[in-house]
Design a protein around this motif. Sequence first.
Motif, PDB file in Angstrom:
ATOM      1  N   THR A  22       2.064   5.652 -30.902  1.00 45.27           N
ATOM      2  CA  THR A  22       1.695   4.249 -30.705  1.00 45.27           C
ATOM      3  C   THR A  22       0.838   3.730 -31.851  1.00 45.27           C
ATOM      4  O   THR A  22       0.210   2.677 -31.738  1.00 45.27           O
ATOM      5  N   GLY A  23       0.812   4.446 -32.967  1.00 47.18           N
ATOM      6  CA  GLY A  23      -0.008   4.029 -34.102  1.00 47.18           C
ATOM      7  C   GLY A  23      -1.329   4.765 -34.130  1.00 47.18           C
ATOM      8  O   GLY A  23      -1.747   5.373 -33.152  1.00 47.18           O
ATOM      9  N   GLY A  24      -2.006   4.722 -35.285  1.00 46.53           N
ATOM     10  CA  GLY A  24      -3.291   5.384 -35.406  1.00 46.53           C
ATOM     11  C   GLY A  24      -3.376   6.209 -36.663  1.00 46.53           C
ATOM     12  O   GLY A  24      -2.513   6.134 -37.539  1.00 46.53           O
ATOM     13  N   VAL A  25      -4.422   7.019 -36.753  1.00 45.48           N
ATOM     14  CA  VAL A  25      -4.695   7.838 -37.931  1.00 45.48           C
ATOM     15  C   VAL A  25      -4.470   9.302 -37.581  1.00 45.48           C
ATOM     16  O   VAL A  25      -4.888   9.774 -36.520  1.00 45.48           O
ATOM     17  N   PHE A  26      -3.828  10.020 -38.503  1.00 43.96           N
ATOM     18  CA  PHE A  26      -3.586  11.451 -38.329  1.00 43.96           C
ATOM     19  C   PHE A  26      -4.352  12.187 -39.428  1.00 43.96           C
ATOM     20  O   PHE A  26      -3.845  12.353 -40.542  1.00 43.96           O
ATOM     21  N   PRO A  27      -5.591  12.592 -39.168  1.00 53.39           N
ATOM     22  CA  PRO A  27      -6.419  13.203 -40.220  1.00 53.39           C
ATOM     23  C   PRO A  27      -5.835  14.531 -40.693  1.00 53.39           C
ATOM     24  O   PRO A  27      -5.086  15.202 -39.973  1.00 53.39           O
ATOM     25  N   MET A  28      -6.206  14.906 -41.913  1.00 62.51           N
ATOM     26  CA  MET A  28      -5.904  16.250 -42.393  1.00 62.51           C
ATOM     27  C   MET A  28      -6.807  17.241 -41.673  1.00 62.51           C
ATOM     28  O   MET A  28      -7.986  16.969 -41.450  1.00 62.51           O
ATOM     29  N   HIS A  29      -6.259  18.386 -41.315  1.00 59.57           N
ATOM     30  CA  HIS A  29      -7.047  19.439 -40.687  1.00 59.57           C
ATOM     31  C   HIS A  29      -6.322  20.751 -40.906  1.00 59.57           C
ATOM     32  O   HIS A  29      -5.107  20.770 -41.172  1.00 59.57           O
ATOM     33  N   PRO A  30      -7.022  21.859 -40.807  1.00 61.69           N
ATOM     34  CA  PRO A  30      -6.344  23.151 -40.974  1.00 61.69           C
ATOM     35  C   PRO A  30      -5.281  23.330 -39.896  1.00 61.69           C
ATOM     36  O   PRO A  30      -5.470  22.943 -38.742  1.00 61.69           O
ATOM     37  N   MET A  31      -4.157  23.934 -40.291  1.00 59.04           N
ATOM     38  CA  MET A  31      -3.109  24.213 -39.315  1.00 59.04           C
ATOM     39  C   MET A  31      -3.591  25.292 -38.353  1.00 59.04           C
ATOM     40  O   MET A  31      -4.284  26.240 -38.750  1.00 59.04           O
ATOM     41  N   VAL A  32      -3.232  25.154 -37.092  1.00 60.84           N
ATOM     42  CA  VAL A  32      -3.589  26.152 -36.095  1.00 60.84           C
ATOM     43  C   VAL A  32      -2.923  27.477 -36.451  1.00 60.84           C
ATOM     44  O   VAL A  32      -1.772  27.506 -36.894  1.00 60.84           O
ATOM     45  N   GLU A  33      -3.658  28.570 -36.302  1.00 58.99           N
ATOM     46  CA  GLU A  33      -3.119  29.894 -36.639  1.00 58.99           C
ATOM     47  C   GLU A  33      -1.797  30.129 -35.916  1.00 58.99           C
ATOM     48  O   GLU A  33      -1.680  29.946 -34.705  1.00 58.99           O
ATOM     49  N   GLY A  34      -0.774  30.524 -36.671  1.00 53.52           N
ATOM     50  CA  GLY A  34       0.531  30.802 -36.093  1.00 53.52           C
ATOM     51  C   GLY A  34       1.443  29.604 -35.971  1.00 53.52           C
ATOM     52  O   GLY A  34       2.601  29.740 -35.581  1.00 53.52           O
ATOM     53  N   VAL A  35       0.937  28.415 -36.312  1.00 53.02           N
ATOM     54  CA  VAL A  35       1.763  27.206 -36.273  1.00 53.02           C
ATOM     55  C   VAL A  35       2.138  26.819 -37.696  1.00 53.02           C
ATOM     56  O   VAL A  35       1.266  26.643 -38.549  1.00 53.02           O
ATOM     57  N   TRP A  36       3.429  26.687 -37.963  1.00 54.43           N
ATOM     58  CA  TRP A  36       3.907  26.402 -39.309  1.00 54.43           C
ATOM     59  C   TRP A  36       4.428  24.984 -39.451  1.00 54.43           C
ATOM     60  O   TRP A  36       4.498  24.458 -40.555  1.00 54.43           O
ATOM     61  N   VAL A  37       4.808  24.366 -38.339  1.00 55.52           N
ATOM     62  CA  VAL A  37       5.311  22.998 -38.360  1.00 55.52           C
ATOM     63  C   VAL A  37       4.556  22.191 -37.314  1.00 55.52           C
ATOM     64  O   VAL A  37       4.513  22.572 -36.145  1.00 55.52           O
ATOM     65  N   GLU A  38       3.956  21.092 -37.746  1.00 60.13           N
ATOM     66  CA  GLU A  38       3.207  20.221 -36.838  1.00 60.13           C
ATOM     67  C   GLU A  38       3.909  18.865 -36.756  1.00 60.13           C
ATOM     68  O   GLU A  38       4.127  18.208 -37.771  1.00 60.13           O
ATOM     69  N   LYS A  39       4.278  18.469 -35.553  1.00 61.67           N
ATOM     70  CA  LYS A  39       4.916  17.178 -35.344  1.00 61.67           C
ATOM     71  C   LYS A  39       3.849  16.093 -35.211  1.00 61.67           C
ATOM     72  O   LYS A  39       2.959  16.190 -34.363  1.00 61.67           O
ATOM     73  N   LEU A  40       3.939  15.058 -36.052  1.00 56.84           N
ATOM     74  CA  LEU A  40       2.982  13.960 -35.997  1.00 56.84           C
ATOM     75  C   LEU A  40       3.572  12.733 -35.327  1.00 56.84           C
ATOM     76  O   LEU A  40       2.948  12.105 -34.476  1.00 56.84           O
ATOM     77  N   VAL A  41       4.764  12.344 -35.768  1.00 53.72           N
ATOM     78  CA  VAL A  41       5.438  11.159 -35.242  1.00 53.72           C
ATOM     79  C   VAL A  41       6.872  11.521 -34.903  1.00 53.72           C
ATOM     80  O   VAL A  41       7.590  12.081 -35.736  1.00 53.72           O
ATOM     81  N   GLY A  42       7.303  11.209 -33.701  1.00 53.19           N
ATOM     82  CA  GLY A  42       8.683  11.442 -33.312  1.00 53.19           C
ATOM     83  C   GLY A  42       9.046  12.909 -33.215  1.00 53.19           C
ATOM     84  O   GLY A  42       8.194  13.790 -33.206  1.00 53.19           O
ATOM     85  N   ASP A  43      10.351  13.151 -33.153  1.00 53.17           N
ATOM     86  CA  ASP A  43      10.891  14.505 -33.055  1.00 53.17           C
ATOM     87  C   ASP A  43      11.967  14.645 -34.121  1.00 53.17           C
ATOM     88  O   ASP A  43      12.960  13.908 -34.106  1.00 53.17           O
ATOM     89  N   PRO A  44      11.804  15.583 -35.067  1.00 50.99           N
ATOM     90  CA  PRO A  44      12.762  15.692 -36.172  1.00 50.99           C
ATOM     91  C   PRO A  44      14.179  16.065 -35.734  1.00 50.99           C
ATOM     92  O   PRO A  44      15.114  15.930 -36.523  1.00 50.99           O
ATOM     93  N   GLU A  45      14.350  16.521 -34.508  1.00 48.93           N
ATOM     94  CA  GLU A  45      15.679  16.909 -34.051  1.00 48.93           C
ATOM     95  C   GLU A  45      16.443  15.764 -33.389  1.00 48.93           C
ATOM     96  O   GLU A  45      17.624  15.902 -33.073  1.00 48.93           O
ATOM     97  N   VAL A  46      15.785  14.617 -33.182  1.00 50.52           N
ATOM     98  CA  VAL A  46      16.441  13.476 -32.525  1.00 50.52           C
ATOM     99  C   VAL A  46      17.222  12.673 -33.556  1.00 50.52           C
ATOM    100  O   VAL A  46      16.653  12.203 -34.539  1.00 50.52           O
ATOM    101  N   PRO A  47      18.517  12.485 -33.369  1.00 50.56           N
ATOM    102  CA  PRO A  47      19.323  11.726 -34.337  1.00 50.56           C
ATOM    103  C   PRO A  47      18.890  10.258 -34.427  1.00 50.56           C
ATOM    104  O   PRO A  47      18.521   9.638 -33.422  1.00 50.56           O
TER     105      PRO A  47
END
Length: 217
Positions: A22-47
Motif C-alpha cells: 500500500t506504499g511506504g518506505v522499505f529501509p535497507m537492513h541485514p538479510m535474515v540468516e538463511g533468507v536469500w530472497v526477500e519479497k518487498l512488493v508483490g509476488d515475482p511468480e504472479v504473471p
Amino acid sequence: MFAALGLLLLPDAVAQPASTHTGGVFPMHPMVEGVWVEKLVGDPEVPDAEFVIRIHHDPGYFVLPHTHPRTENITVLSGAWALGMGARLDRSKLVPMPQGALGVVAPKMAHFGYAKLETILQVHGIGPFLNLPVDPVFELSAHGILAKPSLLKPGVPTTAKPDCFKLRVGERIHGRMGAGTVAGALCSPSNLFTEYWITKVDGKRYWATLDELRPAS
C-alpha cells in the motif's frame, strides 16, 4: 538472475510479504540468516504483476548463465556485482556494477553474474520472474546430487550423475577467505565450471572454485 543464491535454497529461504503493498518506505537492513530472497512488493511468480525483491549473495558467487521471460532490472544496493551477457560463463565479459549501479536484461537474453563481495541486489520488473538455466545445472547437497531447473528454487531429484563434484559435503578445506567445510556446490558441465559453498568456523560463508581450495591439514 539469481541463483544463490543460488543457491541451495531451502523451502523457507524466501521471505513472504507481510501484506498487500500500500506504499511506504522499505529501509535497507541485514538479510535474515538463511533468507536469500526477500519479497518487498508483490509476488515475482504472479504473471503480469509488478514485483520488487532483494537478493543476497555470499562473496565469490558466480550466477550461471540463465534467462528470464520478462525484462529484469537489477540495482546494486550493497557490495560489488558484475553482469555479463552470453550463453557461456566468460569472465572476460563481466562488466563491474558498483554500489548504486543499474543493470537491465532484456527478455530471454542469456546472462550471468558474479558477486566479488557479499552483495545485496534489488530486482524489479513484471512477473513471472523465472530463472531458467541455459544448460543443465546440478547441485551437490547433503541429500546427494540434485538438478536445478530453476536457479532460485530448491533442487529436485535426478538420475543424472555428472562427474563435476570433486569435494564432498562436510569436507574440511582451506580457501582464500579462510578455513571451513563444504556446505554444498553447483556445477554446469557445459561450462566446465564448479563452485563450492564454504561455511567457516564463525558461520560466515563464501564461494570458491576447486583451484582456490586445498584440503585441511
